[in-house]
Design an enzyme around this catalytic site. Sequence first.
Site, PDB file in Angstrom:
ATOM      1  N   HIS A  21      -5.909  -6.527  -1.516  1.00 44.42           N
ATOM      2  CA  HIS A  21      -5.115  -5.357  -1.266  1.00 44.42           C
ATOM      3  C   HIS A  21      -4.099  -5.380  -0.389  1.00 44.42           C
ATOM      4  CE1 HIS A  21      -3.629  -1.238  -0.966  1.00 44.42           C
ATOM      5  NE2 HIS A  21      -3.828  -0.938  -0.162  1.00 44.42           N
ATOM      6  N   ASP A  48      -8.093  -2.869  -7.629  1.00 41.74           N
ATOM      7  CA  ASP A  48      -7.649  -2.822  -6.256  1.00 41.74           C
ATOM      8  C   ASP A  48      -8.812  -2.122  -5.076  1.00 41.74           C
ATOM      9  OD1 ASP A  48      -4.911  -2.376  -4.441  1.00 41.74           O
ATOM     10  OD2 ASP A  48      -6.112  -0.386  -4.197  1.00 41.74           O
ATOM     11  N   SER A 101       1.098  -1.558  -0.016  1.00 41.99           N
ATOM     12  CA  SER A 101       0.484  -0.038   0.292  1.00 41.99           C
ATOM     13  C   SER A 101       0.756   1.258   0.068  1.00 41.99           C
ATOM     14  CB  SER A 101      -0.780  -0.173   1.389  1.00 41.99           C
ATOM     15  OG  SER A 101      -2.120   0.740   1.225  1.00 41.99           O
TER      16      SER A 101
END
Length: 394
Positions: A337, A270, A174
């Site tokens: 994710h 995502d 991330s």
Amino acid sequence: MKLLLVSFVVLTAFGKWVDGFLEFNETELYQIENYRSGNVSNGSVYGISKAYDNALMVGLTLIQSARAKGAVCLDGTLPGYHLHRGYGSGANSWLIQLEGGGWCNNVRNCVYRKKTRRGSSWYMEKQIAFTGILSNKAQENPDFFNWNRVKLRYCDGASFTGDSENKALLSGCSAGGLASILHCDEFRDFFPRTTRVKCLSDAGLFLDAVDVSGGHTLRNLYSGVVGLQGVQNNLPRICTNHLDPTSCFFPQNIIRQVRTPLFILNAAYDSWQIQSSLAPPSADPHGHWHDCRLNHAKCSASQIRFLQGFRNQVLKAVRGFSMSKQNGLFINSCFAHCQTERQDTWFADDSPVVGNKAIAIAVGDWYFDRSGIKIVDCPYPCDKTCHNLVFQRA
């Protein structure tokens, strides 16, 4: 210990501006980061909590010398990391995993941040589970299980000197995935040319995309981050020489210029970007996207077409990057994710695969030069191996 402590030096440059919460959609961002908490389910995975119950737990170490150098958390507490030492053939190899968590783009959010584990070591977990790419089990992490594995929290420390290393992999998920791109070459320069150094970005390919209202939610956020945190001097000059600083915070504008071998792992759909960039509540005031944001199975045909357009933008963004022989690429058509930190998506009996290759095997093959990895999945809904995230109504 040079690699570990040099990593803290790298993090000093960006630890505070890749961190924080979004002004919007904080609840759903929290859900993405805490999918095991019961707020988030996974359409194809069972027994996740049990897998974590059996995981290696690694304690938090605070860097006592950091305060004298001014490298502290947002609230002034000491920065920290979790380290599990390697052995055997991995004793001199290091994997540095940068923690993700979004960004703060205004003073209010950064002040709020001080009362969370993302801005204060006072609130950090004393132990965390090492799973996925951090696992110490060969059957769960075949290529990196016996390396020195470090999880760096978003506060960083001081610089020291020590022994040399044979191999290094800078990775992140991330916001940490974005950081691994932005600082890949800087990380490489800390080591002699004889050391194998590569970088892995997991879910860090944040796009400068148009949201469902026709606006630019993520660009507006990044503009605030760049302006508030003063990050211009920490961005790659090869980009800022011809683009504005906000544009250079988007990896699509810098990945082709990264000199160090880089592997990009991303879900084409995502979950974070759908929730917080493409269809956040601020861009969807009437809630037309609410159910679709939480569960892709509830998206209408027109909404799926919009998301397919986003997938096309992802593929366009990596086209030039993927032409370099030294780079690696794994784009699966999942609603997910951060797939390296979760054991079920990294390497398990039912892990996502593309072309019969799991993520862990693809990364290992690329890192050790066993084969070139340029893997792009077919569009949704063709991939039946995905572990798609499904969110409950708030």
